[in-house]
Scaffold this active site. Structure first.
Site: not given
Ligand code: 5GP
Ligand code: ZN
Length: 114
Positions: A29-30, A87, A96, A100, A102
């Site tokens: 889970r995010d 993304n 990150v 990944h 979403h």
């Molecule tokens: P991005 O913007 O890179 O596509 O999305 C990164 C996602 O990772 C964000 O929705 C953020 O909330 C999630 N995220 C970042 N750090 C962590 C973490 O330590 N644990 C979890 N479960 N989600 C994370």
């Protein structure tokens, strides 16, 4: 990658609410959900982004998509609909750099494309 938070989640070195894992992929889970269901599905192997995919990664990417389908059903969002987002890079707001997908559902989503 030793300093990658998602690699640490795969290895269990930092906590996450995992909903599925196997030898190839992990789903959790995010931490900042944008809808009732917001799950990240990642390859266990460190791949920084779609730009870093190699031909040998094709099977794991297919497995991620099939895992998304199964998790959507498990979460009860398959019928209502959901969105899969990957993304990639700065203009897409990738924060990150461990690839990944979403999986977002359980709400009527806005249409933010472009
Ligand atoms: P991005 O913007 O890179 O596509 O999305 C990164 C996602 O990772 C964000 O929705 C953020 O909330 C999630 N995220 C970042 N750090 C962590 C973490 O330590 N644990 C979890 N479960 N989600 C994370
Ligand atoms: Zn990583």
């Amino acid at each position: 990658m030793s300093d990658c938070i998602f690699c640490k989640i795969v290895k269990g070195e930092i906590p996450a609410t995992k909903v599925y894992s196997d030898e190839q992929v992990t789903a959790f889970r995010d931490i900042h959900p944008v809808a009732a269901t917001h799950i990240l599905i990642i390859p266990n192997k460190h791949i920084a982004s779609v730009n870093d995919l190699e031909e040998a990664d094709e099977p794991v990417m297919g497995h991620i998509l099939y895992t998304a389908k199964q998790i959507a059903a498990q979460e009860g969002v398959a019928q209502g609909g959901y969105r899969l987002i990957v993304n990639t890079g700065a203009n897409a707001g990738q924060d990150v750099f461990h690839l990944h997908v979403h999986l977002i559902g359980g709400a009527r989503l806005k249409h933010p494309m472009g």
